[in-house]
Design a protein around this motif. Structure first.
Motif, PDB file in Angstrom:
ATOM      1  N   ALA A  19       0.837  -1.204   0.000  1.00  0.00           N
ATOM      2  CA  ALA A  19       0.000   0.000   0.000  1.00  0.00           C
ATOM      3  C   ALA A  19       0.869   1.250   0.000  1.00  0.00           C
ATOM      4  CB  ALA A  19      -0.934  -0.009   1.206  1.00  0.00           C
ATOM      5  N   ARG A  82      -9.138   7.448   3.903  1.00  0.00           N
ATOM      6  CA  ARG A  82      -8.043   7.867   3.026  1.00  0.00           C
ATOM      7  C   ARG A  82      -8.057   7.140   1.686  1.00  0.00           C
ATOM      8  NH1 ARG A  82      -5.606   7.844   8.281  1.00  0.00           N
ATOM      9  NH2 ARG A  82      -5.396  10.005   8.948  1.00  0.00           N
ATOM     10  N   ARG A  83      -8.562   5.921   1.670  1.00  0.00           N
ATOM     11  CA  ARG A  83      -8.597   5.198   0.397  1.00  0.00           C
ATOM     12  C   ARG A  83      -9.470   5.912  -0.617  1.00  0.00           C
ATOM     13  NH1 ARG A  83     -10.931  -0.877  -0.240  1.00  0.00           N
ATOM     14  NH2 ARG A  83     -12.900   0.245   0.034  1.00  0.00           N
ATOM     15  N   THR A  84     -10.651   6.324  -0.201  1.00  0.00           N
ATOM     16  CA  THR A  84     -11.561   7.019  -1.118  1.00  0.00           C
ATOM     17  C   THR A  84     -10.943   8.300  -1.637  1.00  0.00           C
ATOM     18  OG1 THR A  84     -13.495   6.108   0.026  1.00  0.00           O
ATOM     19  CG2 THR A  84     -13.834   8.077  -1.326  1.00  0.00           C
ATOM     20  N   VAL A  87      -7.964   7.488  -4.117  1.00  0.00           N
ATOM     21  CA  VAL A  87      -8.369   6.979  -5.434  1.00  0.00           C
ATOM     22  C   VAL A  87      -9.024   8.083  -6.267  1.00  0.00           C
ATOM     23  CG1 VAL A  87      -9.960   5.400  -6.590  1.00  0.00           C
ATOM     24  CG2 VAL A  87      -8.551   4.582  -4.692  1.00  0.00           C
ATOM     25  N   GLN A 126      -2.972  12.158   1.853  1.00  0.00           N
ATOM     26  CA  GLN A 126      -3.405  10.793   2.129  1.00  0.00           C
ATOM     27  C   GLN A 126      -2.205   9.869   2.287  1.00  0.00           C
ATOM     28  OE1 GLN A 126      -6.417  11.369   2.653  1.00  0.00           O
ATOM     29  NE2 GLN A 126      -6.542  13.189   1.347  1.00  0.00           N
ATOM     30  N   LEU A 130      -1.494   7.927   5.613  1.00  0.00           N
ATOM     31  CA  LEU A 130      -1.421   6.470   5.529  1.00  0.00           C
ATOM     32  C   LEU A 130      -0.215   5.941   6.311  1.00  0.00           C
ATOM     33  CD1 LEU A 130      -2.815   4.054   4.001  1.00  0.00           C
ATOM     34  CD2 LEU A 130      -0.988   4.294   2.309  1.00  0.00           C
ATOM     35  N   GLY A 193      -4.546   1.092  -5.684  1.00  0.00           N
ATOM     36  CA  GLY A 193      -4.919   1.839  -4.491  1.00  0.00           C
ATOM     37  C   GLY A 193      -6.227   1.361  -3.906  1.00  0.00           C
ATOM     38  N   TRP A 194      -7.215   1.124  -4.753  1.00  0.00           N
ATOM     39  CA  TRP A 194      -8.518   0.635  -4.265  1.00  0.00           C
ATOM     40  C   TRP A 194      -8.392  -0.761  -3.677  1.00  0.00           C
ATOM     41  CZ3 TRP A 194     -12.755   3.122  -3.131  1.00  0.00           C
ATOM     42  CH2 TRP A 194     -13.916   2.387  -2.858  1.00  0.00           C
ATOM     43  N   LEU A 197      -5.123  -0.179  -0.319  1.00  0.00           N
ATOM     44  CA  LEU A 197      -5.237   0.775   0.781  1.00  0.00           C
ATOM     45  C   LEU A 197      -6.381   0.381   1.708  1.00  0.00           C
ATOM     46  CD1 LEU A 197      -3.303   2.420  -1.052  1.00  0.00           C
ATOM     47  CD2 LEU A 197      -4.543   4.459  -0.327  1.00  0.00           C
ATOM     48  N   ALA A 199      -9.650   0.487   3.865  1.00  0.00           N
ATOM     49  CA  ALA A 199     -10.872   1.285   3.875  1.00  0.00           C
ATOM     50  C   ALA A 199     -11.176   1.720   5.304  1.00  0.00           C
ATOM     51  CB  ALA A 199     -12.029   0.468   3.319  1.00  0.00           C
TER      52      ALA A 199
END
Length: 480
Positions: A19, A82-84, A87, A126, A130, A193-194, A197, A199
Protein backbone atom coordinates in the motif's frame (compact mmCIF):
# COMPACT_ATOMS: atom_id res chain seq x y z
CA UNK A 1 -2.42 -22.55 14.62
CA UNK A 2 0.74 -20.59 15.33
CA UNK A 3 1.87 -21.08 11.72
CA UNK A 4 -1.46 -19.78 10.47
CA UNK A 5 -1.24 -16.66 12.67
CA UNK A 6 2.30 -16.06 11.44
CA UNK A 7 1.17 -16.39 7.82
CA UNK A 8 -1.66 -13.92 8.41
CA UNK A 9 0.77 -11.50 10.08
CA UNK A 10 3.24 -11.79 7.19
CA UNK A 11 0.47 -11.21 4.66
CA UNK A 12 -0.74 -8.13 6.54
CA UNK A 13 2.80 -6.79 6.84
CA UNK A 14 3.39 -7.30 3.12
CA UNK A 15 0.10 -5.58 2.29
CA UNK A 16 1.09 -2.50 4.34
CA UNK A 17 4.32 -2.07 2.41
CA UNK A 18 2.54 -2.69 -0.89
CA UNK A 19 0.00 0.00 0.00
CA UNK A 20 2.86 2.35 0.82
CA UNK A 21 4.47 1.55 -2.53
CA UNK A 22 1.30 2.58 -4.37
CA UNK A 23 1.15 5.80 -2.34
CA UNK A 24 4.79 6.64 -3.09
CA UNK A 25 4.29 6.13 -6.84
CA UNK A 26 1.34 8.52 -6.77
CA UNK A 27 3.25 11.05 -4.66
CA UNK A 28 6.22 10.88 -7.04
CA UNK A 29 3.97 11.44 -10.04
CA UNK A 30 2.24 14.49 -8.54
CA UNK A 31 5.40 16.10 -7.11
CA UNK A 32 7.28 15.50 -10.36
CA UNK A 33 4.80 17.69 -12.20
CA UNK A 34 5.92 20.68 -10.13
CA UNK A 35 9.30 20.75 -11.89
CA UNK A 36 9.08 18.59 -15.01
CA UNK A 37 7.10 21.20 -16.93
CA UNK A 38 9.85 23.84 -16.61
CA UNK A 39 11.94 22.40 -19.44
CA UNK A 40 8.85 21.97 -21.65
CA UNK A 41 7.94 25.67 -21.71
CA UNK A 42 9.78 26.53 -24.98
CA UNK A 43 8.05 23.63 -26.79
CA UNK A 44 4.65 24.69 -25.43
CA UNK A 45 5.30 28.22 -26.56
CA UNK A 46 6.04 27.12 -30.13
CA UNK A 47 3.15 24.66 -30.34
CA UNK A 48 0.38 26.78 -28.78
CA UNK A 49 1.69 30.34 -29.39
CA UNK A 50 1.18 31.06 -25.70
CA UNK A 51 1.75 34.48 -24.16
CA UNK A 52 4.21 34.96 -21.28
CA UNK A 53 1.22 35.25 -18.95
CA UNK A 54 -0.18 31.93 -20.20
CA UNK A 55 3.15 30.19 -19.67
CA UNK A 56 3.47 31.65 -16.18
CA UNK A 57 0.05 30.25 -15.28
CA UNK A 58 1.01 26.85 -16.69
CA UNK A 59 3.98 26.81 -14.33
CA UNK A 60 2.55 28.50 -11.26
CA UNK A 61 -1.14 27.57 -11.47
CA UNK A 62 -0.32 23.98 -10.60
CA UNK A 63 1.54 24.99 -7.44
CA UNK A 64 -1.22 27.45 -6.54
CA UNK A 65 -4.14 24.99 -6.56
CA UNK A 66 -1.89 22.27 -5.10
CA UNK A 67 -1.31 24.47 -2.05
CA UNK A 68 -4.94 25.54 -1.71
CA UNK A 69 -6.41 22.05 -1.44
CA UNK A 70 -3.92 20.28 0.86
CA UNK A 71 -5.48 20.90 4.29
CA UNK A 72 -9.16 20.38 3.29
CA UNK A 73 -8.15 17.19 1.46
CA UNK A 74 -6.24 15.97 4.49
CA UNK A 75 -9.25 16.60 6.75
CA UNK A 76 -11.52 14.83 4.24
CA UNK A 77 -9.26 11.77 4.32
CA UNK A 78 -9.19 11.81 8.12
CA UNK A 79 -12.97 12.01 8.30
CA UNK A 80 -14.24 9.92 5.39
CA UNK A 81 -11.43 7.45 4.69
CA UNK A 82 -8.04 7.87 3.03
CA UNK A 83 -8.60 5.20 0.40
CA UNK A 84 -11.56 7.02 -1.12
CA UNK A 85 -9.79 10.37 -1.15
CA UNK A 86 -6.62 8.81 -2.61
CA UNK A 87 -8.37 6.98 -5.43
CA UNK A 88 -10.53 9.99 -6.37
CA UNK A 89 -7.48 12.27 -6.34
CA UNK A 90 -5.35 9.95 -8.49
CA UNK A 91 -8.22 9.39 -10.94
CA UNK A 92 -8.72 13.14 -11.34
CA UNK A 93 -4.97 13.67 -11.72
CA UNK A 94 -4.82 11.01 -14.44
CA UNK A 95 -7.75 12.49 -16.33
CA UNK A 96 -6.43 16.05 -16.19
CA UNK A 97 -2.97 14.85 -17.28
CA UNK A 98 -4.50 13.32 -20.39
CA UNK A 99 -6.50 16.49 -21.10
CA UNK A 100 -3.39 18.65 -20.64
CA UNK A 101 -1.51 16.53 -23.18
CA UNK A 102 -4.36 16.98 -25.68
CA UNK A 103 -4.49 20.78 -25.25
CA UNK A 104 -4.94 22.81 -28.44
CA UNK A 105 -4.96 26.28 -26.86
CA UNK A 106 -3.26 28.07 -23.97
CA UNK A 107 -6.58 28.48 -22.12
CA UNK A 108 -7.22 24.73 -22.32
CA UNK A 109 -3.74 23.96 -20.97
CA UNK A 110 -3.96 26.48 -18.12
CA UNK A 111 -7.37 25.18 -17.01
CA UNK A 112 -6.22 21.56 -16.95
CA UNK A 113 -3.06 22.51 -15.04
CA UNK A 114 -5.17 24.22 -12.36
CA UNK A 115 -7.33 21.10 -12.01
CA UNK A 116 -4.26 18.87 -12.09
CA UNK A 117 -2.73 20.81 -9.19
CA UNK A 118 -5.94 20.48 -7.16
CA UNK A 119 -5.93 16.73 -7.76
CA UNK A 120 -2.30 16.52 -6.60
CA UNK A 121 -3.32 18.37 -3.45
CA UNK A 122 -5.95 15.71 -2.76
CA UNK A 123 -3.47 12.83 -3.13
CA UNK A 124 -0.47 13.90 -1.07
CA UNK A 125 -1.94 14.27 2.46
CA UNK A 126 -3.41 10.79 2.13
CA UNK A 127 0.05 9.29 1.62
CA UNK A 128 1.44 10.91 4.77
CA UNK A 129 -1.70 10.06 6.74
CA UNK A 130 -1.42 6.47 5.53
CA UNK A 131 2.12 6.21 6.94
CA UNK A 132 0.89 7.56 10.29
CA UNK A 133 -1.95 5.06 10.26
CA UNK A 134 -0.10 1.90 9.21
CA UNK A 135 3.35 2.22 10.79
CA UNK A 136 4.79 2.73 14.26
CA UNK A 137 8.23 3.31 15.76
CA UNK A 138 11.24 2.44 13.63
CA UNK A 139 9.02 1.22 10.79
CA UNK A 140 7.44 4.65 10.56
CA UNK A 141 10.90 6.17 10.21
CA UNK A 142 11.70 3.76 7.37
CA UNK A 143 8.41 4.59 5.64
CA UNK A 144 9.05 8.32 5.96
CA UNK A 145 12.57 7.68 4.66
CA UNK A 146 11.11 6.26 1.47
CA UNK A 147 8.70 9.20 1.23
CA UNK A 148 11.57 11.64 1.74
CA UNK A 149 13.55 9.94 -1.02
CA UNK A 150 10.49 10.24 -3.24
CA UNK A 151 10.17 13.96 -2.51
CA UNK A 152 13.86 14.63 -3.08
CA UNK A 153 14.10 12.65 -6.31
CA UNK A 154 10.86 13.97 -7.80
CA UNK A 155 11.87 17.58 -7.11
CA UNK A 156 15.35 17.26 -8.59
CA UNK A 157 14.86 14.75 -11.41
CA UNK A 158 11.93 16.52 -13.09
CA UNK A 159 14.07 18.52 -15.55
CA UNK A 160 15.98 15.36 -16.54
CA UNK A 161 12.84 13.32 -17.27
CA UNK A 162 11.28 16.30 -19.02
CA UNK A 163 14.34 16.68 -21.22
CA UNK A 164 14.32 12.97 -22.09
CA UNK A 165 10.62 12.97 -22.98
CA UNK A 166 10.96 16.08 -25.14
CA UNK A 167 13.94 14.59 -26.95
CA UNK A 168 12.06 11.34 -27.59
CA UNK A 169 8.82 13.05 -28.58
CA UNK A 170 10.37 15.82 -30.68
CA UNK A 171 10.62 19.57 -30.16
CA UNK A 172 7.13 20.24 -31.54
CA UNK A 173 5.04 17.77 -29.54
CA UNK A 174 7.45 16.28 -27.00
CA UNK A 175 5.92 18.46 -24.27
CA UNK A 176 2.67 16.48 -24.56
CA UNK A 177 4.43 13.34 -23.36
CA UNK A 178 5.34 15.15 -20.15
CA UNK A 179 1.61 14.80 -19.36
CA UNK A 180 0.76 11.56 -21.18
CA UNK A 181 3.37 9.61 -19.21
CA UNK A 182 1.15 10.05 -16.11
CA UNK A 183 -1.81 8.25 -17.66
CA UNK A 184 -0.78 4.56 -17.53
CA UNK A 185 0.89 5.07 -14.13
CA UNK A 186 -2.23 6.80 -12.79
CA UNK A 187 -4.59 4.06 -14.02
CA UNK A 188 -2.45 1.42 -12.34
CA UNK A 189 -2.33 3.46 -9.11
CA UNK A 190 -6.14 3.78 -9.06
CA UNK A 191 -6.63 0.02 -9.42
CA UNK A 192 -3.97 -0.95 -6.89
CA UNK A 193 -4.92 1.84 -4.49
CA UNK A 194 -8.52 0.63 -4.26
CA UNK A 195 -7.31 -2.91 -3.76
CA UNK A 196 -4.49 -2.36 -1.26
CA UNK A 197 -5.24 0.77 0.78
CA UNK A 198 -7.26 0.15 3.94
CA UNK A 199 -10.87 1.28 3.87
CA UNK A 200 -12.47 3.13 6.78
CA UNK A 201 -13.73 0.45 9.16
CA UNK A 202 -17.38 -0.41 8.59
CA UNK A 203 -19.69 1.14 11.12
CA UNK A 204 -17.08 3.59 12.38
CA UNK A 205 -18.95 6.65 13.58
CA UNK A 206 -18.24 9.73 11.52
CA UNK A 207 -18.47 12.74 13.79
CA UNK A 208 -16.33 14.91 11.55
CA UNK A 209 -17.80 17.81 9.67
CA UNK A 210 -15.67 19.44 7.03
CA UNK A 211 -15.89 22.96 8.49
CA UNK A 212 -16.85 24.91 5.32
CA UNK A 213 -16.14 28.32 6.88
CA UNK A 214 -12.67 27.15 7.89
CA UNK A 215 -12.08 25.79 4.38
CA UNK A 216 -13.10 29.14 2.88
CA UNK A 217 -10.97 31.25 5.21
CA UNK A 218 -7.88 29.07 4.80
CA UNK A 219 -8.33 28.95 1.03
CA UNK A 220 -8.68 32.73 0.70
CA UNK A 221 -5.72 33.35 3.02
CA UNK A 222 -3.39 30.98 1.17
CA UNK A 223 -4.59 32.31 -2.20
CA UNK A 224 -3.83 35.90 -1.22
CA UNK A 225 -0.37 34.86 -0.04
CA UNK A 226 0.50 32.79 -3.09
CA UNK A 227 -0.92 34.93 -5.91
CA UNK A 228 1.62 37.77 -5.79
CA UNK A 229 4.42 35.21 -5.43
CA UNK A 230 3.50 33.00 -8.36
CA UNK A 231 2.56 35.98 -10.58
CA UNK A 232 5.54 38.13 -9.62
CA UNK A 233 6.79 38.46 -13.23
CA UNK A 234 3.43 39.18 -14.82
CA UNK A 235 1.92 41.59 -12.28
CA UNK A 236 4.13 44.65 -12.52
CA UNK A 237 2.20 46.85 -10.07
CA UNK A 238 3.78 47.08 -6.60
CA UNK A 239 0.24 46.94 -5.18
CA UNK A 240 0.31 43.18 -5.67
CA UNK A 241 2.34 42.92 -2.45
CA UNK A 242 -0.59 44.40 -0.52
CA UNK A 243 -2.20 40.97 -0.93
CA UNK A 244 0.41 39.46 1.42
CA UNK A 245 -0.66 41.33 4.59
CA UNK A 246 -4.28 40.85 3.52
CA UNK A 247 -3.64 37.11 3.31
CA UNK A 248 -1.98 37.09 6.73
CA UNK A 249 -4.99 38.95 8.18
CA UNK A 250 -7.37 36.35 6.73
CA UNK A 251 -5.22 33.55 8.18
CA UNK A 252 -5.45 35.22 11.60
CA UNK A 253 -9.22 35.17 11.12
CA UNK A 254 -8.96 31.49 10.20
CA UNK A 255 -7.13 30.81 13.46
CA UNK A 256 -9.74 32.64 15.52
CA UNK A 257 -12.55 30.79 13.77
CA UNK A 258 -10.88 27.39 14.26
CA UNK A 259 -10.41 28.03 17.97
CA UNK A 260 -14.09 28.89 18.34
CA UNK A 261 -15.25 26.02 16.10
CA UNK A 262 -13.19 23.48 18.06
CA UNK A 263 -15.37 24.06 21.15
CA UNK A 264 -18.28 22.20 19.53
CA UNK A 265 -17.01 20.34 16.42
CA UNK A 266 -13.86 18.83 14.95
CA UNK A 267 -12.11 21.77 13.21
CA UNK A 268 -10.50 21.74 9.79
CA UNK A 269 -7.15 22.05 11.56
CA UNK A 270 -6.67 21.63 15.30
CA UNK A 271 -4.58 24.60 16.45
CA UNK A 272 -3.59 22.68 19.57
CA UNK A 273 -1.07 20.87 17.36
CA UNK A 274 1.03 24.04 17.51
CA UNK A 275 1.46 23.39 21.25
CA UNK A 276 3.70 20.50 20.20
CA UNK A 277 7.23 21.87 19.89
CA UNK A 278 8.12 19.11 17.44
CA UNK A 279 5.27 20.10 15.11
CA UNK A 280 5.67 23.88 15.35
CA UNK A 281 9.43 24.08 14.84
CA UNK A 282 9.40 21.21 12.34
CA UNK A 283 6.80 23.02 10.22
CA UNK A 284 8.89 26.21 10.42
CA UNK A 285 12.03 24.35 9.33
CA UNK A 286 10.14 22.81 6.40
CA UNK A 287 8.69 26.16 5.29
CA UNK A 288 12.07 27.93 5.35
CA UNK A 289 14.11 25.05 3.91
CA UNK A 290 11.78 24.56 0.95
CA UNK A 291 12.11 28.30 0.32
CA UNK A 292 15.84 27.79 -0.16
CA UNK A 293 16.35 24.45 -1.82
CA UNK A 294 13.57 24.43 -4.44
CA UNK A 295 14.71 27.82 -5.76
CA UNK A 296 18.11 26.33 -6.61
CA UNK A 297 16.74 24.18 -9.43
CA UNK A 298 14.85 27.14 -10.89
CA UNK A 299 17.93 29.38 -11.19
CA UNK A 300 20.32 26.55 -12.14
CA UNK A 301 18.11 25.54 -15.06
CA UNK A 302 17.93 29.18 -16.22
CA UNK A 303 21.70 29.52 -15.97
CA UNK A 304 22.46 26.33 -17.90
CA UNK A 305 19.83 26.62 -20.64
CA UNK A 306 19.45 30.36 -21.20
CA UNK A 307 22.89 31.47 -20.09
CA UNK A 308 25.16 28.71 -21.38
CA UNK A 309 22.96 27.18 -24.09
CA UNK A 310 22.81 23.63 -22.74
CA UNK A 311 19.94 21.42 -23.90
CA UNK A 312 17.07 20.52 -21.54
CA UNK A 313 18.51 16.99 -21.30
CA UNK A 314 21.97 18.16 -20.20
CA UNK A 315 20.43 20.66 -17.79
CA UNK A 316 18.41 17.84 -16.26
CA UNK A 317 21.48 15.59 -16.02
CA UNK A 318 23.37 18.37 -14.23
CA UNK A 319 20.83 18.31 -11.39
CA UNK A 320 20.83 14.50 -11.13
CA UNK A 321 23.70 14.30 -8.56
CA UNK A 322 21.55 16.23 -6.08
CA UNK A 323 18.67 13.81 -6.67
CA UNK A 324 20.89 10.76 -6.18
CA UNK A 325 22.39 12.13 -2.98
CA UNK A 326 18.96 13.03 -1.65
CA UNK A 327 17.57 9.56 -2.40
CA UNK A 328 20.46 7.78 -0.66
CA UNK A 329 20.48 9.98 2.43
CA UNK A 330 16.67 10.04 2.77
CA UNK A 331 16.56 6.27 3.08
CA UNK A 332 19.37 6.31 5.64
CA UNK A 333 17.82 9.25 7.50
CA UNK A 334 14.54 7.41 7.92
CA UNK A 335 16.35 4.49 9.55
CA UNK A 336 18.41 6.49 12.04
CA UNK A 337 16.16 9.46 12.85
CA UNK A 338 14.73 7.87 15.98
CA UNK A 339 18.26 7.41 17.31
CA UNK A 340 19.58 10.91 16.66
CA UNK A 341 16.46 13.11 16.60
CA UNK A 342 16.59 16.78 15.56
CA UNK A 343 20.43 17.02 15.62
CA UNK A 344 20.35 14.85 12.48
CA UNK A 345 18.35 17.59 10.74
CA UNK A 346 20.90 20.16 11.90
CA UNK A 347 23.75 18.06 10.48
CA UNK A 348 21.90 17.74 7.19
CA UNK A 349 21.41 21.51 6.95
CA UNK A 350 25.12 22.10 7.61
CA UNK A 351 26.02 19.66 4.82
CA UNK A 352 23.59 21.42 2.43
CA UNK A 353 25.23 24.78 3.19
CA UNK A 354 28.70 23.29 2.61
CA UNK A 355 27.68 21.72 -0.70
CA UNK A 356 25.98 24.84 -2.07
CA UNK A 357 28.80 27.08 -0.82
CA UNK A 358 31.25 24.91 -2.76
CA UNK A 359 29.15 25.38 -5.90
CA UNK A 360 29.58 29.15 -5.50
CA UNK A 361 33.36 28.70 -5.11
CA UNK A 362 33.85 26.48 -8.18
CA UNK A 363 31.96 28.98 -10.35
CA UNK A 364 33.96 32.02 -9.21
CA UNK A 365 35.80 32.39 -12.51
CA UNK A 366 32.57 32.47 -14.58
CA UNK A 367 33.40 29.25 -16.47
CA UNK A 368 31.75 28.79 -19.85
CA UNK A 369 32.44 25.06 -20.21
CA UNK A 370 32.04 21.89 -18.14
CA UNK A 371 29.75 23.57 -15.60
CA UNK A 372 27.74 20.34 -15.08
CA UNK A 373 30.99 18.49 -14.29
CA UNK A 374 32.32 21.23 -11.99
CA UNK A 375 29.13 21.27 -9.94
CA UNK A 376 28.45 17.50 -9.85
CA UNK A 377 30.30 16.65 -6.62
CA UNK A 378 29.16 19.73 -4.65
CA UNK A 379 25.55 19.08 -5.69
CA UNK A 380 25.92 15.44 -4.65
CA UNK A 381 27.09 16.62 -1.22
CA UNK A 382 24.19 19.09 -0.99
CA UNK A 383 21.77 16.32 -1.97
CA UNK A 384 23.13 14.05 0.76
CA UNK A 385 22.51 16.84 3.25
CA UNK A 386 19.02 17.45 1.89
CA UNK A 387 18.12 13.80 2.39
CA UNK A 388 19.06 14.16 6.06
CA UNK A 389 16.76 17.19 6.32
CA UNK A 390 13.49 16.35 4.57
CA UNK A 391 12.85 12.80 5.83
CA UNK A 392 13.97 13.16 9.48
CA UNK A 393 12.25 16.54 9.79
CA UNK A 394 8.97 15.17 8.48
CA UNK A 395 9.20 12.13 10.76
CA UNK A 396 9.90 14.25 13.84
CA UNK A 397 7.32 16.89 12.95
CA UNK A 398 4.49 14.37 12.73
CA UNK A 399 5.72 11.96 15.43
CA UNK A 400 3.39 13.22 18.18
CA UNK A 401 0.38 13.96 15.95
CA UNK A 402 -2.64 11.71 16.74
CA UNK A 403 -3.55 9.42 13.84
CA UNK A 404 -7.11 10.87 13.46
CA UNK A 405 -5.48 14.25 12.71
CA UNK A 406 -2.64 12.92 10.56
CA UNK A 407 -4.10 14.02 7.22
CA UNK A 408 -4.87 17.61 8.17
CA UNK A 409 -1.55 17.95 10.05
CA UNK A 410 0.34 16.69 7.01
CA UNK A 411 -1.72 18.97 4.78
CA UNK A 412 -0.77 22.02 6.83
CA UNK A 413 2.88 20.96 6.80
CA UNK A 414 2.84 20.61 3.01
CA UNK A 415 0.95 23.89 2.60
CA UNK A 416 3.84 25.57 4.40
CA UNK A 417 6.26 23.84 2.03
CA UNK A 418 4.34 25.13 -1.00
CA UNK A 419 4.26 28.69 0.39
CA UNK A 420 7.95 28.46 1.21
CA UNK A 421 8.76 27.22 -2.30
CA UNK A 422 6.78 30.03 -3.94
CA UNK A 423 8.34 32.69 -1.70
CA UNK A 424 11.84 31.31 -2.21
CA UNK A 425 11.54 31.17 -5.98
CA UNK A 426 10.15 34.73 -5.99
CA UNK A 427 12.97 36.13 -3.84
CA UNK A 428 15.84 34.16 -5.36
CA UNK A 429 14.47 34.66 -8.88
CA UNK A 430 14.23 38.40 -8.31
CA UNK A 431 17.85 38.44 -7.13
CA UNK A 432 18.87 36.44 -10.21
CA UNK A 433 17.27 38.79 -12.74
CA UNK A 434 18.34 41.91 -10.85
CA UNK A 435 21.95 40.72 -10.77
CA UNK A 436 21.79 39.74 -14.42
CA UNK A 437 20.73 43.28 -15.32
CA UNK A 438 23.28 44.99 -13.07
CA UNK A 439 26.21 42.87 -14.33
CA UNK A 440 25.43 43.43 -18.00
CA UNK A 441 24.32 39.87 -18.68
CA UNK A 442 26.88 37.94 -16.62
CA UNK A 443 24.93 34.73 -16.10
CA UNK A 444 27.52 33.10 -13.86
CA UNK A 445 27.60 36.12 -11.52
CA UNK A 446 23.80 36.25 -11.42
CA UNK A 447 23.68 32.56 -10.53
CA UNK A 448 26.32 32.92 -7.80
CA UNK A 449 24.60 35.93 -6.22
CA UNK A 450 21.16 34.32 -6.20
CA UNK A 451 22.59 31.01 -4.97
CA UNK A 452 24.15 32.85 -2.02
CA UNK A 453 20.68 34.15 -1.16
CA UNK A 454 19.31 30.60 -1.31
CA UNK A 455 22.12 29.47 1.00
CA UNK A 456 21.18 32.29 3.39
CA UNK A 457 17.61 30.97 3.49
CA UNK A 458 18.90 27.47 4.30
CA UNK A 459 20.95 29.00 7.13
CA UNK A 460 17.71 30.41 8.58
CA UNK A 461 16.32 26.87 8.63
CA UNK A 462 19.51 25.81 10.42
CA UNK A 463 18.88 28.49 13.06
CA UNK A 464 15.34 27.13 13.63
CA UNK A 465 16.75 23.60 13.96
CA UNK A 466 19.34 24.91 16.42
CA UNK A 467 16.61 26.45 18.55
CA UNK A 468 14.75 23.15 18.62
CA UNK A 469 17.92 21.24 19.58
CA UNK A 470 18.70 23.75 22.35
CA UNK A 471 15.17 23.56 23.76
CA UNK A 472 15.33 19.79 23.63
CA UNK A 473 18.57 19.72 25.63
CA UNK A 474 17.13 22.14 28.20
CA UNK A 475 14.14 19.87 28.74
CA UNK A 476 16.18 16.70 28.63
CA UNK A 477 14.45 15.54 25.43
CA UNK A 478 16.90 13.28 23.65
CA UNK A 479 14.82 13.37 20.46
CA UNK A 480 15.55 17.07 20.20
Amino acid sequence: MADRRAAVTDAGDRRRWQALGVGLVAAFMTLLDVSIVNVAVPSMDRALHASPSDLQWVLSGYALTFGLILVPAGRFGDARGRRTAFVVGVALFTLTSALAGLATSPAWLVTTRLLQGAAAGVVNPQVTGLIQQLFRGAERGRAFGLLGATIGISTAVGPLLGGLLIQLGGEEHGWRWVFFVNVPVGILAVVLGWRLLPARPAGQPDRHRLDPVGVLLLGVGVLLLLLPLVQREQWQSPWKWALVPAGLAVLVGFGLWERRYARHQTPLFDLRLFRLRSYTLGALIALVYFGGFTAIFFIFTLYLQNGLGYSPLIAGLAITPFALGSALASTLGGRIVNRFGRPLVGIGLVVVVIGLGTVVLVLRGSPQHSVPLLTAVPLLVAGLGSGLVITPNQTLTLAQVPVPQAGSAAGMLQTGQRIGSAAGIAAVGAMFFSSLASTGGDWAAAFRHSLLLAVGVVVLALVAAGVDIWLGHRRGDSAG
